[in-house]
Design an enzyme around this catalytic site. Structure first.
Site, mmCIF file in Angstrom:
data_model
loop_
_atom_site.group_PDB
_atom_site.id
_atom_site.type_symbol
_atom_site.label_atom_id
_atom_site.label_comp_id
_atom_site.label_asym_id
_atom_site.label_seq_id
_atom_site.Cartn_x
_atom_site.Cartn_y
_atom_site.Cartn_z
ATOM 1 N N ASN A 1 -9.966 7.226 0.544
ATOM 2 C CA ASN A 1 -8.803 6.438 0.142
ATOM 3 C C ASN A 1 -7.731 7.355 -0.441
ATOM 4 O O ASN A 1 -7.408 8.362 0.163
ATOM 5 C CB ASN A 1 -9.224 5.314 -0.803
ATOM 6 N N GLU B 1 0.844 -1.195 0.000
ATOM 7 C CA GLU B 1 0.000 0.000 0.000
ATOM 8 C C GLU B 1 0.876 1.241 0.000
ATOM 9 O O GLU B 1 2.080 1.182 0.248
ATOM 10 C CB GLU B 1 -0.926 0.015 1.225
ATOM 11 N N ASP C 1 -9.137 3.245 -5.267
ATOM 12 C CA ASP C 1 -8.329 3.118 -4.053
ATOM 13 C C ASP C 1 -7.192 4.129 -4.166
ATOM 14 O O ASP C 1 -7.441 5.318 -4.194
ATOM 15 C CB ASP C 1 -7.844 1.675 -3.919
#
Length: 288
Positions: A154, A20, A200
């Site tokens: 996000n 991430e 995202d």
């Protein structure tokens, strides 16, 4: 020119848990390896180095202040940490006064303003997330909420002129834009693009387009303001975030992993990958 939805990416590295918050910094791609506490860097030859381990499992995300110091969002702890020159992690801002719920993503603009999203009210029964917020931490250390009622906050990006912040609202199926005032305050909230997907992590390119990662649809998509799809890169697993980097910032790096639900995010599975594909325009703005 629209490029076929069959565009494929090459494998850079694998064996991560959940990659991430990818960031291109000082010639390498930095990635938060959720579930392990690791922050790692990957070079052009796919060599990996663990840069530090943070006291967080997930979520956590990273960006840098203009003076080069690293900031780390320790999401469940409600803290924004700062790495000092000697390697110590100290508290840069305490976000617990704004929300007791986990914080998620960060972007630092060219003025040194840090925007952190997540938090917000408690989720409804049987829901994982309540409406999200955005907090602003200014260079003088002041912290305040600057946006609310976000449908699962996000990825975020700031345009090169420091005038616009673009936010991925995953559960709203849209990218949302705000004007940024000279003092960092957000205003003029508007839909930047309605999407056929769940955005995202995001990044910006020099032609004014946004790349967004999409976990359930297993792809990354390049869109114009208004929602026109310009390019799609398909994968065999969920795409969590993307970042333009490389020597000319024209390689799209994608962090992807098999998605088995929120309850299985911390496990021994190591399906995470970093993928790369050449992009039609270089990256601009923040995060870099």
């Amino acid at each position: 020119m629209r490029i076929s939805s069959g565009t494929k990416a090459r494998l850079i590295t694998e064996g991560l848990a959940f990659g991430e918050s990818p960031r291109w910094h000082e010639g390498r791609l930095w990635v938060c390896n959720w579930g392990t506490g690791e922050i790692m860097a990957v070079d052009a030859d796919s060599n990996r180095e663990i840069m530090l381990t943070v006291p967080a499992v997930l979520p956590y995300s990273i960006d840098w202040l203009p003076d080069g110091r690293l900031l780390v969002v320790s999401g469940r702890e409600g803290l924004l940490l700062r790495q000092e020159a000697d390697g110590r992690l100290v508290t840069h801002a305490d976000l617990r006064g704004l929300s007791k719920n986990p914080w998620n993503e960060i972007v630092v603009d060219g003025r040194g303003n840090a925007y952190v999203n997540g938090g917000g009210p408690a989720p409804a029964p049987r829901e994982h997330f309540g409406p999200g917020t955005i907090a602003l931490i200014t260079p003088d250390g002041a912290t305040r909420q600057v946006a609310d009622n976000i449908a699962f906050a996000n990825g975020m990006a700031v345009t090169p002129d420091n005038r616009t912040l673009i936010l991925a609202e995953s559960h709203g199926n849209r990218l949302t834009a705000f004007d940024i005032a000279a003092d960092g305050i957000l205003s003029n909230r508007r839909v930047w693009a309605d999407l056929d997907g769940y955005p995202d992590g995001i990044c910006l390119d020099a032609e004014g387009a946004v790349w967004y990662a999409d976990v359930p649809n297993k792809h990354c998509v390049r869109v114009r303001e208004g929602g026109e799809v310009l390019q799609t890169v398909t994968t065999d697993r969920g795409c969590f975030a993307c970042m333009l980097g490389g020597a000319d910032r024209q390689t799209l790096f994608i962090v992807a992993a098999q998605w088995r639900g929120f309850e299985h995010m911390v496990s021994d599975a190591r399906t995470g990958q970093v993928l790369g594909v050449e992009a039609p325009a270089p990256g601009v703005g923040w995060p870099g």
